[in-house]
Design a protein around this motif. Structure first.
Motif, short mmCIF file in Angstrom:
data_model
loop_
_atom_site.label_atom_id
_atom_site.label_comp_id
_atom_site.label_asym_id
_atom_site.label_seq_id
_atom_site.Cartn_x
_atom_site.Cartn_y
_atom_site.Cartn_z
N MET A 116 -16.21 -13.98 -9.84
CA MET A 116 -15.89 -14.55 -11.15
C MET A 116 -17.16 -15.02 -11.86
N ARG A 117 -18.06 -15.63 -11.09
CA ARG A 117 -19.30 -16.12 -11.69
C ARG A 117 -20.16 -14.95 -12.16
N LEU A 118 -20.18 -13.85 -11.41
CA LEU A 118 -20.94 -12.67 -11.81
C LEU A 118 -20.38 -12.10 -13.11
N ARG A 119 -19.06 -12.07 -13.22
CA ARG A 119 -18.43 -11.56 -14.44
C ARG A 119 -18.80 -12.43 -15.64
N GLU A 120 -18.75 -13.76 -15.47
CA GLU A 120 -19.11 -14.67 -16.55
C GLU A 120 -20.57 -14.47 -16.95
N PHE A 121 -21.44 -14.30 -15.96
CA PHE A 121 -22.86 -14.11 -16.23
C PHE A 121 -23.09 -12.80 -16.99
N THR A 122 -22.36 -11.75 -16.60
CA THR A 122 -22.48 -10.45 -17.28
C THR A 122 -22.07 -10.57 -18.74
N VAL A 123 -20.95 -11.26 -18.98
CA VAL A 123 -20.48 -11.46 -20.35
C VAL A 123 -21.50 -12.26 -21.15
N HIS A 124 -22.08 -13.27 -20.52
CA HIS A 124 -23.07 -14.10 -21.20
C HIS A 124 -24.29 -13.28 -21.59
N VAL A 125 -24.76 -12.43 -20.69
CA VAL A 125 -25.92 -11.57 -20.98
C VAL A 125 -25.59 -10.60 -22.11
N GLU A 126 -24.40 -10.02 -22.06
CA GLU A 126 -23.97 -9.11 -23.13
C GLU A 126 -23.95 -9.82 -24.48
N ASN A 127 -23.43 -11.03 -24.50
CA ASN A 127 -23.37 -11.79 -25.75
C ASN A 127 -24.76 -12.04 -26.30
N LEU A 128 -25.70 -12.41 -25.42
CA LEU A 128 -27.06 -12.69 -25.87
C LEU A 128 -27.75 -11.43 -26.39
N ALA A 129 -27.47 -10.29 -25.74
CA ALA A 129 -28.16 -9.05 -26.09
C ALA A 129 -27.55 -8.36 -27.31
N LEU A 130 -26.23 -8.43 -27.46
CA LEU A 130 -25.56 -7.60 -28.45
C LEU A 130 -25.02 -8.36 -29.66
N LYS A 131 -24.89 -9.65 -29.57
CA LYS A 131 -24.27 -10.39 -30.67
C LYS A 131 -25.26 -11.32 -31.37
N GLU A 132 -24.99 -11.52 -32.63
CA GLU A 132 -25.74 -12.52 -33.37
C GLU A 132 -25.22 -13.89 -32.97
N VAL A 133 -25.95 -14.92 -33.37
CA VAL A 133 -25.60 -16.27 -32.95
C VAL A 133 -24.16 -16.66 -33.30
N PRO A 134 -23.63 -16.33 -34.50
CA PRO A 134 -22.24 -16.69 -34.78
C PRO A 134 -21.25 -16.12 -33.77
N GLY A 135 -21.48 -14.87 -33.34
CA GLY A 135 -20.62 -14.26 -32.34
C GLY A 135 -20.73 -14.93 -31.00
N ARG A 136 -21.95 -15.30 -30.62
CA ARG A 136 -22.15 -16.00 -29.34
C ARG A 136 -21.42 -17.34 -29.35
N LEU A 137 -21.57 -18.08 -30.45
CA LEU A 137 -20.93 -19.38 -30.54
C LEU A 137 -19.42 -19.26 -30.54
N ALA A 138 -18.89 -18.30 -31.28
CA ALA A 138 -17.44 -18.11 -31.32
C ALA A 138 -16.90 -17.78 -29.93
N ALA A 139 -17.59 -16.90 -29.21
CA ALA A 139 -17.16 -16.52 -27.87
C ALA A 139 -17.18 -17.71 -26.93
N TYR A 140 -18.20 -18.57 -27.07
CA TYR A 140 -18.30 -19.73 -26.19
C TYR A 140 -17.21 -20.75 -26.49
N LEU A 141 -16.89 -20.94 -27.75
CA LEU A 141 -15.83 -21.88 -28.11
C LEU A 141 -14.48 -21.41 -27.58
N ILE A 142 -14.24 -20.11 -27.64
CA ILE A 142 -13.00 -19.55 -27.09
C ILE A 142 -12.97 -19.75 -25.57
N TYR A 143 -14.11 -19.56 -24.93
CA TYR A 143 -14.21 -19.77 -23.48
C TYR A 143 -13.88 -21.22 -23.12
#
Length: 229
Positions: free
Chosen positions: A132-159
């Motif tokens: 589970m932790r590996l999956r969360e880390f993978t999603v986090h890396v994807e967010n940092l690499a592929l999304k702009e800051v608004p997308g990263r923040l939105a994803a984290y708030l949903i999390y």
């Protein structure tokens, strides 16, 4: 204070263990308490055991050569940390610091590895948590690499909302500066984007209390990672 056995039984990593197995864990565990700001371990320290957070808040972070801190993860109650270094018999790859008064349980490596070899169910539980932790880390890396800051923040708030059982209202456990570090942005940019989200009626913010007003709009922002228009 709750008895250690009761605390252990309530930790997801140890769910499903028998009373006898919980008692065996209790015999090896060490109670540790940290004040806000105390370092739990530093990068390069010997991975002589791992921790489970009972209460409080812990950040896992690295520091660049220029001295800039980057938060990799914020640990909440019931979560283990430092276990990968323990299993591999290596030093800790990052730093851990208590960012609130915290109660932790410390599991010495030698005694815990011996327990795992005798209890396959415990090994499977820990493997599940690591997956589970590996999956969360993978999603986090994807967010940092592929999304702009608004997308990263939105994803984290949903999390965070999901972590609260799908509750639309929750309280940030970390400061906005720490949240900015976690999302690899500046506090100024984070404050601006939060204000834009409020202006678009996506969320309501009162100090550290956040309420999601438009979950669909927030999910769209998180999925596409675009700027708020």
């Amino acid at each position: 204070m709750k008895k250690i056995s009761a605390i252990l039984s309530g930790i997801p990593s140890f769910s499903g263990l028998s009373e006898r197995q919980i008692e065996e864990l209790r015999k090896i565990v060490v109670n540790r308490h940290f004040n806000k700001g105390q370092i739990i371990f530093s990068e390069g320290d010997n991975g002589n055991g791992f921790y489970v957070l009972v209460s409080g808040l812990v950040k896992i972070f690295k520091v660049s050569l220029e001295g800039k801190e980057h938060i990799m993860r914020v640990v909440g109650a019931g979560e283990p940390f430092g276990q990968v270094a323990v299993y591999a018999g290596r030093s800790f790859p990052a730093n851990a610091q208590s960012i609130a008064k915290s109660h932790l349980l410390f599991f010495p490596r030698t005694a815990f590895v011996e327990m795992i070899t005798k209890n396959p169910s415990l090994a499977m539980n820990m493997l599940s948590v690591l997956s589970m932790r590996l999956r969360e880390f993978t999603v986090h890396v994807e967010n940092l690499a592929l999304k702009e800051v608004p997308g990263r923040l939105a994803a984290y708030l949903i999390y965070l909302a999901d972590e609260e059982g799908g509750n639309d209202s929750f309280t940030l456990g970390i400061s906005k500066g720490q949240l900015a570090s976690l999302l690899s942005t500046s506090p100024e940019t984070l404050s601006r984007i939060l204000a834009q989200m409020v202006g678009k009626n996506l969320i309501e913010v009162i100090r550290r209390d956040i309420t999601i007003l438009d979950l669909g709009g927030l999910k769209e922002l998180a999925e596409h990672g675009r700027s708020i228009t």
